[in-house]
Design an enzyme around this catalytic site. Structure first.
Site, PDB file in Angstrom:
ATOM      1  N   ARG A  58      38.526  42.359  40.031  1.00 42.11           N
ATOM      2  CA  ARG A  58      38.983  41.359  40.984  1.00 42.11           C
ATOM      3  C   ARG A  58      40.497  41.172  40.873  1.00 42.11           C
ATOM      4  O   ARG A  58      41.104  41.468  39.854  1.00 42.11           O
ATOM      5  CB  ARG A  58      38.292  40.016  40.720  1.00 42.11           C
ATOM      6  CG  ARG A  58      36.801  40.009  40.985  1.00 42.11           C
ATOM      7  CD  ARG A  58      36.205  38.627  40.749  1.00 42.11           C
ATOM      8  NE  ARG A  58      36.479  38.151  39.397  1.00 42.11           N
ATOM      9  CZ  ARG A  58      37.404  37.251  39.082  1.00 42.11           C
ATOM     10  NH1 ARG A  58      38.164  36.710  40.028  1.00 42.11           N
ATOM     11  NH2 ARG A  58      37.586  36.859  37.833  1.00 42.11           N
ATOM     12  N   LYS A 200      31.370  37.777  44.147  1.00 44.92           N
ATOM     13  CA  LYS A 200      31.988  36.547  43.667  1.00 44.92           C
ATOM     14  C   LYS A 200      32.431  35.656  44.824  1.00 44.92           C
ATOM     15  O   LYS A 200      32.567  34.444  44.653  1.00 44.92           O
ATOM     16  CB  LYS A 200      33.162  36.868  42.748  1.00 44.92           C
ATOM     17  CG  LYS A 200      32.733  37.526  41.437  1.00 44.92           C
ATOM     18  CD  LYS A 200      31.675  36.704  40.698  1.00 44.92           C
ATOM     19  CE  LYS A 200      31.325  37.313  39.349  1.00 44.92           C
ATOM     20  NZ  LYS A 200      30.204  36.598  38.682  1.00 44.92           N
ATOM     21  N   HIS A 220      27.461  29.820  36.314  1.00 48.23           N
ATOM     22  CA  HIS A 220      27.780  31.216  35.992  1.00 48.23           C
ATOM     23  C   HIS A 220      27.016  31.559  34.717  1.00 48.23           C
ATOM     24  O   HIS A 220      27.518  31.445  33.607  1.00 48.23           O
ATOM     25  CB  HIS A 220      29.292  31.374  35.778  1.00 48.23           C
ATOM     26  CG  HIS A 220      29.721  32.784  35.558  1.00 48.23           C
ATOM     27  ND1 HIS A 220      30.793  33.119  34.768  1.00 48.23           N
ATOM     28  CD2 HIS A 220      29.239  33.953  36.042  1.00 48.23           C
ATOM     29  CE1 HIS A 220      30.953  34.427  34.760  1.00 48.23           C
ATOM     30  NE2 HIS A 220      30.016  34.952  35.520  1.00 48.23           N
ATOM     31  N   SER A 238      32.467  37.392  32.048  1.00 47.43           N
ATOM     32  CA  SER A 238      32.159  38.819  31.976  1.00 47.43           C
ATOM     33  C   SER A 238      32.580  39.368  30.616  1.00 47.43           C
ATOM     34  O   SER A 238      33.671  39.093  30.120  1.00 47.43           O
ATOM     35  CB  SER A 238      32.900  39.568  33.079  1.00 47.43           C
ATOM     36  OG  SER A 238      32.448  39.177  34.343  1.00 47.43           O
ATOM     37  N   LYS A 242      26.145  38.042  28.800  1.00 40.54           N
ATOM     38  CA  LYS A 242      25.117  37.412  29.640  1.00 40.54           C
ATOM     39  C   LYS A 242      24.052  38.410  30.072  1.00 40.54           C
ATOM     40  O   LYS A 242      22.856  38.178  29.922  1.00 40.54           O
ATOM     41  CB  LYS A 242      25.740  36.805  30.903  1.00 40.54           C
ATOM     42  CG  LYS A 242      26.622  35.617  30.695  1.00 40.54           C
ATOM     43  CD  LYS A 242      26.942  34.912  32.001  1.00 40.54           C
ATOM     44  CE  LYS A 242      27.241  35.819  33.159  1.00 40.54           C
ATOM     45  NZ  LYS A 242      28.373  36.724  32.929  1.00 40.54           N
ATOM     46  N   THR A 243      24.501  39.511  30.661  1.00 38.45           N
ATOM     47  CA  THR A 243      23.560  40.508  31.168  1.00 38.45           C
ATOM     48  C   THR A 243      22.792  41.151  30.029  1.00 38.45           C
ATOM     49  O   THR A 243      21.568  41.322  30.081  1.00 38.45           O
ATOM     50  CB  THR A 243      24.308  41.574  31.982  1.00 38.45           C
ATOM     51  OG1 THR A 243      24.972  40.946  33.072  1.00 38.45           O
ATOM     52  CG2 THR A 243      23.349  42.624  32.521  1.00 38.45           C
ATOM     53  N   ASP A 257      23.371  36.648  36.297  1.00 40.68           N
ATOM     54  CA  ASP A 257      24.752  36.206  36.436  1.00 40.68           C
ATOM     55  C   ASP A 257      24.953  34.856  37.124  1.00 40.68           C
ATOM     56  O   ASP A 257      25.843  34.110  36.740  1.00 40.68           O
ATOM     57  CB  ASP A 257      25.549  37.267  37.200  1.00 40.68           C
ATOM     58  CG  ASP A 257      27.047  37.083  37.075  1.00 40.68           C
ATOM     59  OD1 ASP A 257      27.518  36.809  35.960  1.00 40.68           O
ATOM     60  OD2 ASP A 257      27.752  37.205  38.087  1.00 40.68           O
ATOM     61  N   ARG A 322      30.856  49.736  35.992  1.00 44.94           N
ATOM     62  CA  ARG A 322      29.762  48.848  36.389  1.00 44.94           C
ATOM     63  C   ARG A 322      28.579  49.626  36.940  1.00 44.94           C
ATOM     64  O   ARG A 322      28.730  50.698  37.535  1.00 44.94           O
ATOM     65  CB  ARG A 322      30.243  47.887  37.471  1.00 44.94           C
ATOM     66  CG  ARG A 322      31.276  46.882  37.012  1.00 44.94           C
ATOM     67  CD  ARG A 322      30.626  45.681  36.376  1.00 44.94           C
ATOM     68  NE  ARG A 322      31.596  44.661  35.992  1.00 44.94           N
ATOM     69  CZ  ARG A 322      31.273  43.446  35.608  1.00 44.94           C
ATOM     70  NH1 ARG A 322      30.001  43.081  35.589  1.00 44.94           N
ATOM     71  NH2 ARG A 322      32.193  42.579  35.255  1.00 44.94           N
TER      72      ARG A 322
END
Length: 533
Positions: A58, A200, A220, A238, A242-243, A257, A322
């Protein structure tokens, strides 16, 4: 005020705008269309591999929100939510539609929000089939009856990577941009092919609509569910895990997410996962590794020489490689991504100072304090220019996605914890131990998994705890399958004096950051601040 839109793009008028339109193609067809145009290749697992060009993450400084009569009063304007005028938006909107006159586009109808009481319809328009494949995977996919009766009052994303703004004429900072317009329910994305801008963008939309209109906490975080129906939430930026930690073979995945906490439910915003895959392996992350198969979209990966086998350790293009795949690629994903009120909440932080414990339990006041603080280290590749961990405080573990003031979300979390006092809140450090970044070592994922598992299974309910010397968080003195000496971070440092100095430094950073929230915090939360020793 309910956010509205005039003259939305729909299935009829888009054909008058673009030269050719492909609507709601299935994933396999989108892969074939990408290959046909030479825009990607298949790896040996039949996943589609593409590159996103100049932008592999981003670009936060080029993300704007239109400032108008509605947004002016509710958006928390500043470095995160950068205002842009209605005139700039309208000018770019017209230019982008004109740009499509001789182009073929891929469009699709989708939803965001698995709980039907809160979901929003989204129409996405892309100029590459693989970007549309990303949207097929990441957003919720309507069934046939829903497609036939798709709402006309939803949001629209127009993503044209080839369209470059002229900053001197168009009013942007540079050629790329992402602009949210709440009154027009439209997101414009130009000059960047990084697909995460779309994901996002809608996340930011829900982060405004849900708290403002429905008093629902947008988060988030990832979420999963145990065999007894117990839901767990994992907050973090990120790269904090989390994932990885939510993809647990013993629990059903709700989502990886973005979620909402409504009155009676936890619900996923998405229909897929967007997993970081740098250094991915079948041994460390078997569920994510196995999800990379036919129709999965792999971004910015490289191959071993003279093969079509991905070298997941190679960061030549970016650290932010990704994998985008539909949630059903995870075998234990919950079919309808909705769960019950959480039993356990985990705040994930990547502590580059090596000070925080690998697991600690928080009081309600400490939970509020750490939620507002949102401490972590941004890891390489998640944003343009990040090449090594950088200390940051990101309110609610997702400040860059929050259109409203952070205290709005903190107040909602506090309300939820008041309503459900049996919820356990844990702070998990997935960063460094035995020293700071560059001296210590990253905490083993194996041990992090063991600590999370122990908390989920209630195996820490009856162990002894001790308070951290600075932060006061409660450190378990025993955890199954974890060495005792790892639990208290000071024990992992050879130089205890150096640890004390480092802990004081981090405590000072926390306190300096929290000054901005002091006037909104009650005495209980203020007493949860770290102390100097």
């Amino acid at each position: 005020m309910v956010i509205g839109l005039s003259n939305p793009i729909n299935k009829a008028n888009l054909h008058e705008i673009a030269a050719k339109v492909y609507w709601d193609l299935d994933a396999t067809t989108l892969v074939q269309e990408t290959l046909k145009r030479g825009q990607g290749v298949l790896n040996d697992q039949q996943a589609l591999c593409i590159t996103t060009g100049k932008f592999t993450g981003r670009s936060p400084k080029d993300r704007f929100i239109v400032k108008d009569n509605f947004s002016e009063k509710i958006i928390d304007w500043g470095d995160v939510n950068i205002p842009i005028s209605e005139e700039v938006f309208e000018g770019l909107y017209e230019k982008m539609l004109y740009f499509l006159a001789d182009k073929e586009v891929w469009a699709r109808h989708c939803y965001a929000g698995a709980d039907t009481a809160y979901r929003i319809p989204v129409t996405v328009i892309n100029t590459t089939p693989w970007a549309n494949l990303f949207c097929h995977h990441l957003f919720l996919r309507p069934n046939a009856p829903e497609l036939e009766n798709f709402p006309t009052d939803g949001w629209t994303i127009i993503q044209i990577p080839e369209f470059l703004a002229d900053p001197t004429v168009d009013g942007t900072r540079q050629e790329n941009f992402a602009i949210l317009n709440f009154s027009r329910r439209t997101i414009l994305i130009g000059g960047t092919a990084y697909t995460g801008e779309m994901k996002k963008g809608i996340f930011s939309v829900l982060n405004c609509i849900l708290p403002y209109q429905y008093d629902t906490l947008s988060m988030h975080c990832s979420a999963n569910e145990g065999k007894k129906g117990d839901t767990a939430l994992f907050f973090g930026l990120s790269g904090t895990g989390k994932t990885t930690l939510s993809a647990d073979p013993t629990r059903n995945l709700i989502g990886d997410d973005e979620h909402g906490w409504a009155q009676n439910s936890i619900f996923n915003f998405e229909g897929g996962c967007y997993a970081k895959c740098i250094d991915l392996s079948a041994e460390k992350e078997p569920e994510i590794y196995a999800a990379i198969k036919e129709t999965t979209l792999l971004e910015n990966v490289t191959f071993y020489e003279n093969t079509n086998t991905v070298d997941f350790s190679n960061a030549r293009i970016t650290e932010n490689t990704r994998a985008a795949y539909p949630i059903y690629h995870i075998p234990n994903a919950k079919e309808i991504s909705v769960g019950s009120i959480p039993r356990n909440i985990f705040f994930l932080t990547c502590d580059a100072f090596g000070v925080l414990p690998p697991i600690s339990k928080l009081t309600k006041a400490q939970a509020m304090y750490h939620f507002l603080s949102g401490y972590t280290a941004k890891v390489a590749g998640t944003e343009v220019g990040i090449v090594e961990p950088q200390t940051t405080f990101s309110a609610c573990f997702g400040r860059v996605f929050l259109p409203l003031h952070p205290t709005k979300y903190a107040e909602l979390l506090g309300k939820k914890l008041e309503q459900h006092p049996d919820v356990n809140v844990w702070l998990i450090n997935t960063g460094w131990t035995g020293g700071a970044y560059g001296e210590g070592k990253r905490i083993s994922l194996k041990y992090t998994r063991a600590m999370v598992q122990a908390a989920l299974e209630g195996k820490l309910d009856n162990v002894n705890f001790e308070a951290h010397q600075n932060f006061g968080v409660w450190i378990p003195q025993y955890c199954p399958n974890v060495p005792d000496e790892l639990l208290n971070p000071k024990d992992t440092w050879d130089d205890k004096g150096a640890y004390n100095r480092q802990a004081n430094t981090l405590a000072t950073l926390f306190n300096n950051n929290f000054n901005q929230y002091k006037e909104h915090a009650n005495e209980e939360i203020l007493l949860a601040a770290p102390k100097m020793i």
